[in-house]
Design a protein around this motif. Structure first.
Motif, PDB file in Angstrom:
ATOM      1  N   GLY A 107     -12.527  -7.551   4.659  1.00 25.58           N
ATOM      2  CA  GLY A 107     -11.640  -6.564   5.415  1.00 25.58           C
ATOM      3  C   GLY A 107     -12.491  -5.684   6.298  1.00 25.58           C
ATOM      4  O   GLY A 107     -13.521  -5.938   6.855  1.00 25.58           O
ATOM      5  N   GLY A 108     -12.181  -4.235   6.304  1.00 24.31           N
ATOM      6  CA  GLY A 108     -12.796  -3.641   7.426  1.00 24.31           C
ATOM      7  C   GLY A 108     -13.743  -2.461   6.876  1.00 24.31           C
ATOM      8  O   GLY A 108     -14.187  -2.520   5.700  1.00 24.31           O
ATOM      9  N   ASP A 109     -14.078  -1.617   7.252  1.00 21.26           N
ATOM     10  CA  ASP A 109     -14.993  -0.385   7.177  1.00 21.26           C
ATOM     11  C   ASP A 109     -14.268   0.353   6.092  1.00 21.26           C
ATOM     12  O   ASP A 109     -15.098   0.884   5.052  1.00 21.26           O
ATOM     13  N   GLY A 110     -13.070   0.447   5.996  1.00 19.14           N
ATOM     14  CA  GLY A 110     -12.468   1.246   4.761  1.00 19.14           C
ATOM     15  C   GLY A 110     -12.635   0.393   3.262  1.00 19.14           C
ATOM     16  O   GLY A 110     -12.801   0.965   2.556  1.00 19.14           O
ATOM     17  N   MET A 111     -12.595  -0.981   3.603  1.00 21.68           N
ATOM     18  CA  MET A 111     -12.586  -1.782   2.299  1.00 21.68           C
ATOM     19  C   MET A 111     -14.148  -1.552   1.927  1.00 21.68           C
ATOM     20  O   MET A 111     -14.608  -1.518   0.764  1.00 21.68           O
ATOM     21  N   GLY A 141     -11.473  -6.458   9.598  1.00 23.94           N
ATOM     22  CA  GLY A 141     -10.734  -5.299   9.802  1.00 23.94           C
ATOM     23  C   GLY A 141     -10.564  -4.922  11.023  1.00 23.94           C
ATOM     24  O   GLY A 141     -10.311  -5.764  12.007  1.00 23.94           O
ATOM     25  N   GLY A 146      -7.176  -5.060   9.031  1.00 23.50           N
ATOM     26  CA  GLY A 146      -6.799  -5.496  10.466  1.00 23.50           C
ATOM     27  C   GLY A 146      -5.575  -6.252  10.931  1.00 23.50           C
ATOM     28  O   GLY A 146      -4.681  -5.562  10.761  1.00 23.50           O
ATOM     29  N   GLU A 187     -11.544   7.417   7.136  1.00 24.13           N
ATOM     30  CA  GLU A 187     -10.532   7.962   6.058  1.00 24.13           C
ATOM     31  C   GLU A 187     -10.780   9.660   6.675  1.00 24.13           C
ATOM     32  O   GLU A 187     -11.583  10.101   7.049  1.00 24.13           O
ATOM     33  N   THR A 206      -6.886  -7.050  -3.481  1.00 23.17           N
ATOM     34  CA  THR A 206      -6.470  -5.823  -4.106  1.00 23.17           C
ATOM     35  C   THR A 206      -4.914  -5.776  -3.865  1.00 23.17           C
ATOM     36  O   THR A 206      -4.101  -6.164  -3.033  1.00 23.17           O
ATOM     37  N   GLU A 207      -4.272  -4.771  -4.846  1.00 20.71           N
ATOM     38  CA  GLU A 207      -3.017  -4.604  -4.702  1.00 20.71           C
ATOM     39  C   GLU A 207      -2.447  -3.476  -3.974  1.00 20.71           C
ATOM     40  O   GLU A 207      -1.281  -2.968  -3.857  1.00 20.71           O
ATOM     41  N   ALA A 236      -4.447   0.775  -2.303  1.00 17.93           N
ATOM     42  CA  ALA A 236      -5.642   1.331  -1.736  1.00 17.93           C
ATOM     43  C   ALA A 236      -6.391   1.863  -3.108  1.00 17.93           C
ATOM     44  O   ALA A 236      -5.778   2.255  -4.092  1.00 17.93           O
ATOM     45  N   PRO A 244      -5.578  -7.603   1.638  1.00 16.92           N
ATOM     46  CA  PRO A 244      -4.954  -8.621   2.421  1.00 16.92           C
ATOM     47  C   PRO A 244      -4.177  -7.950   3.601  1.00 16.92           C
ATOM     48  O   PRO A 244      -3.544  -8.617   4.519  1.00 16.92           O
ATOM     49  N   TYR A 245      -4.376  -6.606   3.705  1.00 14.71           N
ATOM     50  CA  TYR A 245      -3.627  -5.911   4.836  1.00 14.71           C
ATOM     51  C   TYR A 245      -4.667  -5.283   5.843  1.00 14.71           C
ATOM     52  O   TYR A 245      -4.233  -4.687   7.046  1.00 14.71           O
TER      53      TYR A 245
HETATM   54  N1  LIG Z   1      -3.947  -3.949  -1.192  1.00 16.71           N
HETATM   55  C1  LIG Z   1      -4.008  -2.789  -0.439  1.00 16.71           C
HETATM   56  N2  LIG Z   1      -2.920  -2.112   0.029  1.00 16.71           N
HETATM   57  C2  LIG Z   1      -2.873  -1.035   0.710  1.00 16.71           C
HETATM   58  N3  LIG Z   1      -3.821  -0.640   1.062  1.00 16.71           N
HETATM   59  C3  LIG Z   1      -5.116  -1.086   0.693  1.00 16.71           C
HETATM   60  C4  LIG Z   1      -5.121  -2.266  -0.057  1.00 16.71           C
HETATM   61  N4  LIG Z   1      -6.535  -2.552  -0.253  1.00 16.71           N
HETATM   62  C5  LIG Z   1      -7.320  -1.785   0.279  1.00 16.71           C
HETATM   63  N5  LIG Z   1      -6.598  -0.740   1.119  1.00 16.71           N
HETATM   64  C6  LIG Z   1      -6.951   0.505   1.764  1.00 16.71           C
HETATM   65  O1  LIG Z   1      -6.581  -0.111   3.034  1.00 16.71           O
HETATM   66  C7  LIG Z   1      -7.483   0.903   3.763  1.00 16.71           C
HETATM   67  C8  LIG Z   1      -7.742   0.061   5.215  1.00 16.71           C
HETATM   68  O2  LIG Z   1      -8.666  -0.855   4.763  1.00 16.71           O
HETATM   69  P1  LIG Z   1      -9.611  -1.520   5.765  1.00 16.71           P
HETATM   70  O3  LIG Z   1     -10.072  -2.732   5.118  1.00 16.71           O
HETATM   71  O4  LIG Z   1     -10.698  -0.769   6.433  1.00 16.71           O
HETATM   72  O5  LIG Z   1      -8.572  -2.191   6.982  1.00 16.71           O
HETATM   73  P2  LIG Z   1      -8.643  -1.472   8.733  1.00 16.71           P
HETATM   74  O6  LIG Z   1     -10.072  -1.860   9.216  1.00 16.71           O
HETATM   75  O7  LIG Z   1      -7.523  -2.484   9.290  1.00 16.71           O
HETATM   76  O8  LIG Z   1      -8.558  -0.220   8.638  1.00 16.71           O
HETATM   77  C9  LIG Z   1      -8.427   1.163   3.214  1.00 16.71           C
HETATM   78  O9  LIG Z   1      -8.426   2.658   3.132  1.00 16.71           O
HETATM   79  C10 LIG Z   1      -8.256   0.681   1.861  1.00 16.71           C
HETATM   80  O10 LIG Z   1      -8.529   1.417   0.781  1.00 16.71           O
END
Ligand SMILES: Nc1ncnc2c1ncn2[C@@H]1O[C@H](COP(=O)(O)OP(=O)(O)O)[C@@H](O)[C@H]1O
Ligand SMILES: CCCCCCCCCCCCC/C=C/[C@@H](O)[C@H](COP(=O)(O)O)NC(=O)CCCCCCCCCCCCCCC
Ligand SMILES: [Ca+2]
Length: 571
Positions: free
Chosen positions: A210-214, A254, A156, A525, A184-185, A187, A153-154
């Motif tokens: 989400g983004g590449d991190g997700m 993202g 982008g 990361e 997700t609640e 990371a 949910p967080y």
């Molecule tokens: N519920 C959450 N609360 C906080 N961080 C989260 C949550 N779910 C996933 N993340 C972490 O958030 C980070 C960024 O996520 P991502 O989807 O890549 O967004 P962005 O593209 O904005 O960076 C990732 O490292 C992921 O592990």
């Protein structure tokens, strides 16, 4: 060729055929295993041009490929009057309508879901059509029926949940896909859930919103789970890993969305949802990153030391800014103009996989990627590695022999795919391949600010960012990096092309001594170590995507769908 000739050639047994009312005319509608359509106008009130996929402009015949149909359903009355232009007379004459949703390609690789409404004379006929079409779709075994969805949910601009609920979930429901949705609640919630809790046999794929991190979380969860289920030790850098059975879908929400953009050609959630529904499959390489024979992380897009590492480190403190944190930190890092000293050792790829400047783009059904997979079968990664060590006297720098480069670098980037994204539509390495078993290693040596700016700007236009004296690029299967002061590679190694010494020395690298080091940016990361060993694992995962298409609406992919249906096609 006329479409009628085309149909004679493909000559499939008819599953269902009726006279139905469509727009303002009665048409003969036919369904076979491959196509819905071939409708011939029986009575015309007003000529209209076709508004959906067709091969020919022949006004009497249009068709949809069954493989591009999303689903069929009984039309709600509201839809009937809205989408059918309020033609109330249809409702009186043919009161029982059904809707067929299908994918249509629009501009810039975007796909849209369009509807056609047919009207039947009676309820039974409508039911028969809806059922027969949906039965045909359910026979397409490549299509997922149950998906596990993780939403960050967080990501982008924090619109992941809205994007999924408003733009994607309605399409999944049209395609009769059932979903388990987890918001997700924290990371690593998705990663740990996949690693330990999920019964993977209960779903046909995993989707991340989400983004590449997700996406990276999902990859870590699935790859680690697959290895532990197969008792494979991820800590061995030379270990052949077991490919993941489940495909992964990305709904982009993202900050960079480079993996989605590089595999579909756009960062559009509806397009991604349609690729998932169609059951597309795109194999993808994954890099494993180790430090001192200990597994650190996997990477599928960018591994960047120096500039991109510093941009990421700075931007993490500015998450509240959303996606523009990267531009802010990018400008700041650019102005800092820091360079780093170190040694890179790499194992070049085989010549038949091209080179990073050959102008061969990775496209749907890419031949280079097929070649890469074949190379992998002929010579496993381990074999190539041993060969390099055994033949350490070889003078050449071809396949099997490690090369070493030492210097002062503004950036060291490894792009396992083009890394195209909205900021850089051709990407960090425009001719890198998604699934060839290699990564493009880009070394940007110390240069003036102005030259570095010229290099960066070339990522945003058509100019060649590698055509600069301080930039070099190599297609590699493996590489290692040791920053200066880690004492792992001595002066004498500068002139060496032999692999044995270098590999052993880099392997025994001392830990960071915290001075003059940058950080590695691993798909967004930060890695805890600067000394790393990287190996590419060819086609370790598969995505619900088909790579970037070449641009025509009826391309080789469509032909292959038809050919795959065992149709006799004579040119
Ligand atoms: N519920 C959450 N609360 C906080 N961080 C989260 C949550 N779910 C996933 N993340 C972490 O958030 C980070 C960024 O996520 P991502 O989807 O890549 O967004 P962005 O593209 O904005 O960076 C990732 O490292 C992921 O592990
Ligand atoms: C002058 C303009 C220069 C523009 C240069 C653009 C190069 C862009 C290359 C992008 C490569 C992206 C590789 C993808 C990495 C992602 O995996 C990863 C994680 O994504 P996520 O947050 O969605 O989870 N993203 C990133 O690491 C972000 C990298 C973004 C870098 C942006 C850099 C902007 C640089 C701006 C420099 C400005 C100089 C201006 C001087 C006047
Ligand atoms: Ca690759």
């Amino acid at each position: 060729m006329l479409i009628s000739e085309f149909f004679i050639m493909v000559n499939q047994p008819t599953l269902l055929s009726s006279q139905l009312f469509y727009e303002n005319r009665v048409v003969e509608v036919t369904l076979n295993r491959v196509m819905l359509g071939l409708w011939k106008e029986i009575e015309t009130r007003r000529k209209r041009s076709a508004s959906f996929n067709c091969i020919s402009k022949d006004a009497d015949h249009h068709f949809l490929l069954v493989s591009e149909i999303v689903g069929a359903r009984e039309t709600e009355e509201e839809d009937q009057t809205n989408k059918d232009g309020g033609r109330k007379h249809n409702v009186l004459l043919y009161p029982y309508a059904f809707t067929v949703s299908y994918t249509e390609r629009t501009k810039h690789h975007c796909w849209r879901c369009k509807d056609i409404i047919f009207h039947c004379l009676d309820k039974a006929q409508r039911q028969q059509w809806v059922q027969t079409i949906n039965n045909q779709l359910s026979l397409l075994s490549i299509r997922p029926k149950r998906l596990l969805v993780y939403i960050n949910p967080y990501s982008g601009k924090q619109r992941g949940k809205w994007i999924y609920e408003q733009r994607v979930a309605p399409l999944f429901s049209r395609a009769s896909i059932s979903t388990d949705v987890i918001v997700t609640e924290s990371a690593n919630h998705a990663r740990d859930h996949l690693k330990t809790e999920v019964d993977l046999k209960q779903c046909d794929g995993v989707v991340c919103v989400g983004g590449d991190g997700m996406f990276s979380e999902v990859v870590h969860g699935l790859v680690s789970r697959t290895q532990s289920d197969s008792r494979v030790d991820q800590n061995q850098p030379n270990q052949d890993l077991v490919p993941c059975a489940l495909r992964i879908g990305i709904i982009p929400a993202g900050s960079t969305d480079c993996i989605c953009y590089s595999t579909t050609g756009t960062n559009d959630p509806v397009t991604s949802a349609l690729h998932i529904i169609m059951g597309d499959s795109q194999p993808m390489d994954v890099c494993s990153v180790h430090h001192n024979n200990t597994f650190l992380r996997y990477s599928v897009s960018l591994l960047g030391y120096g500039f991109y590492g510093d941009v990421l480190t700075d931007s993490e403190r500015k998450r509240w800014m959303g996606p523009s944190r990267y531009d802010f930190s990018g400008l700041k890092t650019f102005l800092t103009h820091q360079y780093y000293e170190g040694t890179v050792a790499f194992l070049p790829a085989k010549d038949n996989l091209g080179n990073p400047r050959d102008k061969i783009k990775c496209r749907t059904r890419c031949h280079i990627c097929e070649q890469g997979a074949n190379n992998g079968q002929l010579l496993s990664g381990d074999h190539v590695y041993k060969m390099a060590e055994e033949n350490s006297d070889e003078e050449t720098s071809g396949d099997g022999v490690w090369r070493v480069i030492r210097g002062k670098f503004l950036a060291i980037n490894a792009a396992c795919m083009s890394c195209a994204c909205p900021r850089s539509p051709r990407g960090l390495s425009p001719y890198a391949h998604l699934a060839d078993g290699t990564t493009d290693l880009i070394l940007v040596r110390k240069a003036s600010r102005l030259d570095f700016l010229r290099h960066l700007i070339r990522h945003t236009n058509k100019d060649d960012q590698f055509d600069m004296s301080f930039v070099e690029v190599h297609r590699v299967r493996r590489f290692r990096f040791a920053p200066k002061h880690s004492n792992v590679i001595s002066e004498v190694d500068l002139s060496e092309t032999s692999g044995k010494k270098i590999c052993n020395q880099v392997c025994t690298a001392h830990p960071n001594n915290d001075t003059g080091h940058s950080n590695w940016n691993c798909d967004g990361e930060i890695l805890p170590h600067a000394d790393i060993q990287v190996s590419v694992h060819c086609q370790l995962i598969r995505l619900f995507a088909r790579g970037v298409e070449r641009g025509t609406t009826f391309d080789t992919y469509t032909w292959s769908v038809i050919e795959g249906s065992n149709l006799s096609w004579q040119a």
